[in-house]
Write an enzyme that holds these catalytic residues in place. Structure first.
Site, PDB file in Angstrom:
ATOM      1  N   ASN A   1      52.876  43.848  39.589  1.00 51.57           N
ATOM      2  CA  ASN A   1      52.853  45.291  39.340  1.00 51.57           C
ATOM      3  C   ASN A   1      53.322  46.008  40.610  1.00 51.57           C
ATOM      4  O   ASN A   1      52.634  45.996  41.624  1.00 51.57           O
ATOM      5  CB  ASN A   1      51.419  45.702  38.978  1.00 51.57           C
ATOM      6  CG  ASN A   1      51.272  47.175  38.696  1.00 51.57           C
ATOM      7  OD1 ASN A   1      52.170  47.967  38.986  1.00 51.57           O
ATOM      8  ND2 ASN A   1      50.138  47.556  38.150  1.00 51.57           N
TER       9      ASN A   1
ATOM     10  N   CYS B   1      51.704  54.826  39.009  1.00 52.65           N
ATOM     11  CA  CYS B   1      52.609  53.940  38.254  1.00 52.65           C
ATOM     12  C   CYS B   1      53.489  54.698  37.256  1.00 52.65           C
ATOM     13  O   CYS B   1      54.436  54.140  36.706  1.00 52.65           O
ATOM     14  CB  CYS B   1      51.819  52.847  37.546  1.00 52.65           C
ATOM     15  SG  CYS B   1      50.812  51.891  38.682  1.00 52.65           S
TER      16      CYS B   1
ATOM     17  N   HIS C   1      55.959  50.171  31.882  1.00 51.67           N
ATOM     18  CA  HIS C   1      55.466  49.837  33.217  1.00 51.67           C
ATOM     19  C   HIS C   1      55.024  48.376  33.213  1.00 51.67           C
ATOM     20  O   HIS C   1      54.335  47.923  32.299  1.00 51.67           O
ATOM     21  CB  HIS C   1      54.295  50.759  33.568  1.00 51.67           C
ATOM     22  CG  HIS C   1      53.574  50.354  34.812  1.00 51.67           C
ATOM     23  ND1 HIS C   1      54.233  50.019  35.967  1.00 51.67           N
ATOM     24  CD2 HIS C   1      52.247  50.206  35.070  1.00 51.67           C
ATOM     25  CE1 HIS C   1      53.340  49.683  36.888  1.00 51.67           C
ATOM     26  NE2 HIS C   1      52.141  49.788  36.369  1.00 51.67           N
TER      27      HIS C   1
HETATM   28  O1  UT7 Z   1      49.247  49.919  37.278  1.00 52.21           O
HETATM   29  C1  UT7 Z   1      48.441  50.719  36.489  1.00 52.21           C
HETATM   30  C2  UT7 Z   1      48.126  50.074  35.254  1.00 52.21           C
HETATM   31  N1  UT7 Z   1      47.229  48.962  35.478  1.00 52.21           N
HETATM   32  C3  UT7 Z   1      46.960  48.173  34.494  1.00 52.21           C
HETATM   33  O2  UT7 Z   1      47.534  48.353  33.443  1.00 52.21           O
HETATM   34  C4  UT7 Z   1      45.897  47.111  34.647  1.00 52.21           C
HETATM   35  C5  UT7 Z   1      45.079  47.052  33.394  1.00 52.21           C
HETATM   36  N2  UT7 Z   1      44.082  46.043  33.381  1.00 52.21           N
HETATM   37  C6  UT7 Z   1      44.376  44.719  33.312  1.00 52.21           C
HETATM   38  O3  UT7 Z   1      45.530  44.347  33.331  1.00 52.21           O
HETATM   39  C7  UT7 Z   1      43.248  43.737  33.148  1.00 52.21           C
HETATM   40  O4  UT7 Z   1      42.055  44.422  32.843  1.00 52.21           O
HETATM   41  C8  UT7 Z   1      43.011  42.834  34.382  1.00 52.21           C
HETATM   42  C9  UT7 Z   1      44.197  41.891  34.530  1.00 52.21           C
HETATM   43  C10 UT7 Z   1      42.876  43.694  35.627  1.00 52.21           C
HETATM   44  C11 UT7 Z   1      41.757  41.995  34.199  1.00 52.21           C
HETATM   45  O5  UT7 Z   1      41.856  41.210  33.014  1.00 52.21           O
HETATM   46  P1  UT7 Z   1      40.611  41.130  32.010  1.00 52.21           P
HETATM   47  O6  UT7 Z   1      41.023  40.218  30.934  1.00 52.21           O
HETATM   48  O7  UT7 Z   1      40.249  42.541  31.645  1.00 52.21           O
HETATM   49  O8  UT7 Z   1      39.532  40.405  32.883  1.00 52.21           O
HETATM   50  P2  UT7 Z   1      38.060  40.910  33.241  1.00 52.21           P
HETATM   51  O9  UT7 Z   1      38.131  42.039  34.208  1.00 52.21           O
HETATM   52  O10 UT7 Z   1      37.315  41.107  31.967  1.00 52.21           O
HETATM   53  O11 UT7 Z   1      37.465  39.638  33.979  1.00 52.21           O
HETATM   54  C12 UT7 Z   1      37.207  38.427  33.270  1.00 52.21           C
HETATM   55  C13 UT7 Z   1      36.634  37.406  34.230  1.00 52.21           C
HETATM   56  C14 UT7 Z   1      35.490  37.933  35.078  1.00 52.21           C
HETATM   57  O12 UT7 Z   1      34.547  36.884  35.241  1.00 52.21           O
HETATM   58  P3  UT7 Z   1      33.226  36.832  34.323  1.00 52.21           P
HETATM   59  O13 UT7 Z   1      32.491  38.107  34.602  1.00 52.21           O
HETATM   60  O14 UT7 Z   1      33.721  36.737  32.915  1.00 52.21           O
HETATM   61  O15 UT7 Z   1      32.548  35.612  34.834  1.00 52.21           O
HETATM   62  C15 UT7 Z   1      36.120  38.199  36.431  1.00 52.21           C
HETATM   63  O16 UT7 Z   1      35.215  38.096  37.508  1.00 52.21           O
HETATM   64  O17 UT7 Z   1      37.649  37.009  35.159  1.00 52.21           O
HETATM   65  C16 UT7 Z   1      37.138  37.109  36.506  1.00 52.21           C
HETATM   66  N3  UT7 Z   1      38.272  37.422  37.385  1.00 52.21           N
HETATM   67  C17 UT7 Z   1      39.014  36.478  37.985  1.00 52.21           C
HETATM   68  N4  UT7 Z   1      38.955  35.122  37.979  1.00 52.21           N
HETATM   69  C18 UT7 Z   1      39.879  34.458  38.684  1.00 52.21           C
HETATM   70  C19 UT7 Z   1      38.741  38.644  37.724  1.00 52.21           C
HETATM   71  N5  UT7 Z   1      39.797  38.513  38.542  1.00 52.21           N
HETATM   72  C20 UT7 Z   1      39.992  37.183  38.717  1.00 52.21           C
HETATM   73  C21 UT7 Z   1      40.934  36.425  39.437  1.00 52.21           C
HETATM   74  N6  UT7 Z   1      40.839  35.075  39.408  1.00 52.21           N
HETATM   75  N7  UT7 Z   1      41.927  36.992  40.164  1.00 52.21           N
END
Ligand code: UT7
Length: 333
Positions: A290, A127, A260
């Site tokens: 993204n 990225c 980004h």
């Molecule tokens: O391109 C390179 C750069 N990339 C980035 O900058 C990405 C950086 N990371 C992020 O943007 C975020 O960490 C994410 C968008 C990937 C995830 O967001 P988050 O707020 O960190 O969510 P999380 O991983 O803590 O997940 C929270 C909850 C989990 O459920 P529990 O364990 O709390 O029950 C996940 O299983 O959300 C759940 N979850 C979803 N639910 C519905 C994860 N993905 C999904 C989904 N739909 N697509």
């Protein structure tokens, strides 16, 4: 004829034109969620919007490759610059989703543009690829190794997504963005800085490879989203400040911030740390998702064509992604 003043005049690079291309198929969160539900993968528009700011993304057609997306983006940038393809003496394509193992996507694009002879190569910095490519092109122009460069970010991330993994497959999209960078007596690119930290290779990777005629290892994208999030927030402020200092500027000099486009929360957090009002943040993540190396030039082109960014304004570009890689470029448009 070479004059003595042209021998001594400082040589800079500046953006002469921008272009972009998005594949036809556009999927809203609700449409993607409905498709995923058929395979038992649960997600929702609400979750995706709240956690990422993404509302829609574009996916390439099955027979469309990254060089196919790069071609119309490159043509649009050439037209905007008033530069003929034959004048280009350097092509750099930033991509992590090349058409094939080799030749480079840049060579395939060169062929599609109908030109031959100029240097053409790919940059692989995930990225951060576009800011890496722009920095390399700027250095080659300043050194006299090139005069008119095409720098492109082109990706077909839909090919490497695991549509059974809801934590990643809702985040990415396909597209291409391009700039023509030309030699100039006045600075366009003011300063840039690139970084990488290979200790973090595992947090964002597609670890498969081709060997003995087979794909070995996992050929789909894997990400520890929270680890990437934490690292990204820290490095983006730091590298922007380092580049401002190099250019003897302050955050007040930034007219537009184009980070980004991965997650609106990371982007807004970076703007706040740089004390920029959110109106100075260029946002396309909502419509593109993204698009990895394509995200910054796609956002730049959208903002230039809509009249949001005007000629002469100062723009900070910031990349961050797998590797772990990051970097920033400060430029006057
Ligand atoms: O391109 C390179 C750069 N990339 C980035 O900058 C990405 C950086 N990371 C992020 O943007 C975020 O960490 C994410 C968008 C990937 C995830 O967001 P988050 O707020 O960190 O969510 P999380 O991983 O803590 O997940 C929270 C909850 C989990 O459920 P529990 O364990 O709390 O029950 C996940 O299983 O959300 C759940 N979850 C979803 N639910 C519905 C994860 N993905 C999904 C989904 N739909 N697509």
């Amino acid at each position: 004829m070479t004059t003595s003043s042209s021998l001594t005049a400082p040589r800079y690079s500046r953006i002469l034109g921008t272009g972009s291309y998005l594949p036809e198929q556009r999927l809203t969160n609700a449409e993607l969620a409905a498709q995923l539900a058929r395979d038992g993968v649960e997600t929702s528009d609400e979750w995706i919007v709240e956690r990422t700011g993404i509302r829609a993304r574009h996916f390439a057609a099955p027979d469309q490759t990254s060089s196919d997306l790069a071609l119309p983006a490159a043509r649009a940038a050439l037209e905007a610059a008033g530069v003929a393809a034959e004048e280009i003496d350097l092509i750099i394509v930033a991509t992590s989703t090349p058409d094939m193992v080799f030749p480079s996507t840049a060579c395939l694009l060169q062929q599609k543009l109908g030109i031959a002879g100029c240097a053409a190569f790919d940059v692989q910095a995930v990225c951060s690829g576009f800011v890496y490519g722009l920095t390399v092109a700027d250095a080659m122009i300043k050194s006299g190794a090139a005069s008119k460069a095409l720098v492109i970010g082109a990706e077909t991330f839909s090919r490497i997504l695991d549509f059974k993994d809801r934590t990643t497959c809702v985040l990415f999209g396909d597209g291409a963005g391009a700039v023509v960078l030309g030699a100039s007596e006045t600075p366009g690119i003011l300063a840039s800085q690139l970084h990488a930290d290979g200790r973090h290779v595992d947090i964002l990777c597609t670890p498969g490879t081709v060997s003995g005629g087979q794909v070995l290892g996992h050929p789909l994208l894997k990400m520890d989203g929270q680890a990437v999030f934490k690292l990204a927030v820290g490095v983006l402020e730091k590298v922007a400040r380092a580049v401002l200092e190099k250019a003897s500027k302050t955050d007040a000099d930034i007219d537009w911030l184009i980070p980004h486009q991965a997650n609106i929360r990371i982007m807004q957090g970076t703007a706040k740390k740089l004390k920029l009002p959110l109106e100075k943040l260029v946002v396309t993540v909502d419509q593109h998702g993204n698009t990895s190396a394509a995200s910054i030039p796609l956002a730049l082109d959208a903002a230039v064509r809509s009249g949001q960014i005007k000629k002469g304004e100062t723009v900070m570009l910031e990349g961050v992604g797998g590797g772990f890689t990051w970097g920033a470029v400060l430029l006057d448009l």
